[in-house]
Structure formats: structure tokens, C-alpha cells
Design a protein around this motif. Structure first.
Motif, short mmCIF file in Angstrom:
data_model
loop_
_atom_site.label_atom_id
_atom_site.label_comp_id
_atom_site.label_asym_id
_atom_site.label_seq_id
_atom_site.Cartn_x
_atom_site.Cartn_y
_atom_site.Cartn_z
N VAL A 14 -12.07 -8.57 18.51
CA VAL A 14 -12.54 -7.46 17.66
C VAL A 14 -11.56 -6.30 17.72
CG1 VAL A 14 -14.37 -5.75 17.32
CG2 VAL A 14 -14.97 -8.12 17.81
N ASP A 15 -11.17 -5.90 18.93
CA ASP A 15 -10.21 -4.81 19.06
C ASP A 15 -8.88 -5.16 18.41
OD1 ASP A 15 -11.92 -3.07 20.39
OD2 ASP A 15 -11.34 -3.79 22.37
N GLY A 16 -8.45 -6.39 18.56
CA GLY A 16 -7.21 -6.82 17.94
C GLY A 16 -7.27 -6.73 16.43
N ALA A 17 -8.39 -7.12 15.86
CA ALA A 17 -8.55 -7.05 14.41
C ALA A 17 -8.52 -5.61 13.93
CB ALA A 17 -9.87 -7.72 14.00
N ILE A 18 -9.22 -4.73 14.62
CA ILE A 18 -9.26 -3.33 14.22
C ILE A 18 -7.88 -2.69 14.35
CG2 ILE A 18 -10.29 -1.07 14.68
CD1 ILE A 18 -12.19 -3.20 13.37
N VAL A 19 -7.18 -2.97 15.43
CA VAL A 19 -5.83 -2.43 15.62
C VAL A 19 -4.91 -2.92 14.49
CG1 VAL A 19 -3.77 -2.54 17.10
CG2 VAL A 19 -6.00 -2.05 18.09
N SER A 20 -5.04 -4.17 14.12
CA SER A 20 -4.22 -4.71 13.03
C SER A 20 -4.48 -3.96 11.74
CB SER A 20 -4.51 -6.20 12.83
OG SER A 20 -4.13 -6.94 13.95
N TRP A 21 -5.75 -3.70 11.45
CA TRP A 21 -6.08 -2.96 10.23
C TRP A 21 -5.61 -1.52 10.29
CZ3 TRP A 21 -7.00 -4.42 5.52
CH2 TRP A 21 -7.42 -5.73 5.30
N GLU A 22 -5.71 -0.90 11.45
CA GLU A 22 -5.23 0.48 11.58
C GLU A 22 -3.72 0.55 11.36
OE1 GLU A 22 -6.74 1.40 15.47
OE2 GLU A 22 -8.66 2.11 14.68
N GLN A 23 -3.00 -0.40 11.91
CA GLN A 23 -1.54 -0.43 11.72
C GLN A 23 -1.19 -0.70 10.25
OE1 GLN A 23 -0.45 -3.41 14.60
NE2 GLN A 23 -0.27 -1.92 16.25
N LEU A 24 -1.89 -1.63 9.65
CA LEU A 24 -1.66 -1.94 8.25
C LEU A 24 -1.94 -0.73 7.38
CD1 LEU A 24 -0.95 -4.11 6.16
CD2 LEU A 24 -3.38 -4.71 6.09
N ALA A 25 -3.04 -0.03 7.67
CA ALA A 25 -3.39 1.17 6.90
C ALA A 25 -2.29 2.22 6.99
CB ALA A 25 -4.72 1.74 7.39
N THR A 26 -1.77 2.43 8.19
CA THR A 26 -0.71 3.42 8.38
C THR A 26 0.49 3.11 7.51
OG1 THR A 26 -1.42 3.86 10.65
CG2 THR A 26 0.84 4.45 10.08
N HIS A 27 0.88 1.85 7.48
CA HIS A 27 2.05 1.46 6.69
C HIS A 27 1.77 1.53 5.19
CE1 HIS A 27 4.46 0.36 10.11
NE2 HIS A 27 3.49 -0.41 10.57
N LEU A 28 0.63 1.01 4.78
CA LEU A 28 0.35 0.95 3.34
C LEU A 28 0.04 2.31 2.74
CD1 LEU A 28 -1.63 -2.39 2.94
CD2 LEU A 28 0.75 -1.89 2.38
N VAL A 29 -0.64 3.18 3.48
CA VAL A 29 -0.95 4.50 2.95
C VAL A 29 0.34 5.26 2.63
CG1 VAL A 29 -1.90 6.77 3.57
CG2 VAL A 29 -3.28 4.71 3.90
N SER A 30 1.37 5.06 3.44
CA SER A 30 2.64 5.74 3.16
C SER A 30 3.30 5.22 1.88
CB SER A 30 3.59 5.60 4.35
OG SER A 30 4.02 4.27 4.50
N ILE A 31 2.93 4.03 1.44
CA ILE A 31 3.54 3.43 0.25
C ILE A 31 2.65 3.61 -0.99
CG2 ILE A 31 4.31 1.25 -0.79
CD1 ILE A 31 4.90 0.31 2.12
N ILE A 32 1.35 3.27 -0.84
CA ILE A 32 0.46 3.26 -2.01
C ILE A 32 -0.57 4.37 -1.99
CG2 ILE A 32 0.79 0.80 -2.43
CD1 ILE A 32 -1.92 0.26 -1.11
N GLY A 33 -0.57 5.17 -0.97
CA GLY A 33 -1.50 6.29 -0.90
C GLY A 33 -2.86 5.88 -0.34
N GLU A 34 -3.63 6.89 0.01
CA GLU A 34 -4.95 6.68 0.59
C GLU A 34 -5.89 5.95 -0.37
OE1 GLU A 34 -7.33 6.90 3.86
OE2 GLU A 34 -5.45 8.01 3.79
N SER A 35 -5.93 6.38 -1.61
CA SER A 35 -6.85 5.74 -2.55
C SER A 35 -6.42 4.31 -2.87
CB SER A 35 -7.00 6.56 -3.83
OG SER A 35 -5.76 6.66 -4.50
N GLY A 36 -5.12 4.07 -2.91
CA GLY A 36 -4.64 2.71 -3.13
C GLY A 36 -5.03 1.79 -1.99
N PHE A 37 -4.87 2.29 -0.75
CA PHE A 37 -5.27 1.46 0.39
C PHE A 37 -6.77 1.23 0.38
CE2 PHE A 37 -7.06 0.88 4.56
CZ PHE A 37 -6.40 -0.27 4.95
#
Length: 96
Positions: A14-37
Motif C-alpha cells: 500500500v505504501d509503495g503504491a501511494i509513493v509511486s503515485w506521489e512521485q508520478l504526480a510530482t513529475h506529471l504536474v510539472s508537465i501537464i499541470g494540476e488539472s491535467g494530472f
């Protein structure tokens, strides 16, 4: 590749899955923005619910703190195998 990423988190699946999503969010928000993510994530959850109906859709309001609270709650009620399978599907859908 997804399985190997999740296996790197010794605290559990569970923690691994959440950490993966948090990392993915950090990277994608910088590219597609908060609303895109948020749209991408909501779409992933919506499509994965047909296979894993216990997945809870996220709140429609953008959240940076506790963004994945509903996902954590959904995962905590499942077996590690179910969490791994659901998270893999979510990530695969998100990458399409």
C-alpha cells in the motif's frame, strides 16, 4: 517495470503504491499541470473500477495534501495481491 517499482518499498504494498503515485504526480504536474494530472488520475480510477469496483473515485476538488487518501483507503481493505494488481492497472491506464 511497475512491479519492480512497487517492490522497492519495504513498508508494504500500500505504501509503495501511494509513493509511486506521489512521485508520478510530482513529475506529471510539472508537465501537464494540476488539472491535467487530476483528470488523468480520475480517468484511471474510473476505468479501473470496472475491474476493481472497490476503488473509490477521488474527490473532484484538486488536493495536493492528501491527494491519494481515497486510494489509500481503498487499498487498505484489500489483500497485497489485489493492491498490486489494481495499482498496476491504474498505472497502465494512466500511461495510455
Amino acid at each position: 517495470m511497475i512491479e519492480s517499482l512497487m517492490a522497492r518499498h519495504p513498508k508494504g504494498v500500500v505504501d509503495g503504491a501511494i509513493v509511486s503515485w506521489e512521485q508520478l504526480a510530482t513529475h506529471l504536474v510539472s508537465i501537464i499541470g494540476e488539472s491535467g494530472f487530476n483528470s488523468l488520475y480520475a480517468r484511471s480510477v474510473f476505468l479501473a473500477q470496472s475491474t476493481f469496483p472497490w476503488l473509490v473515485a477521488s474527490s473532484p476538488l484538486p488536493q495536493t495534501d492528501g491527494r491519494f487518501v481515497e486510494l489509500r483507503i481503498s487499498f487498505e481493505g484489500q489483500t497485497p495481491v489485489q493492491v498490486s494488481e489494481a495499482n498496476s492497472l491504474l498505472l497502465i491506464i494512466g500511461s495510455m
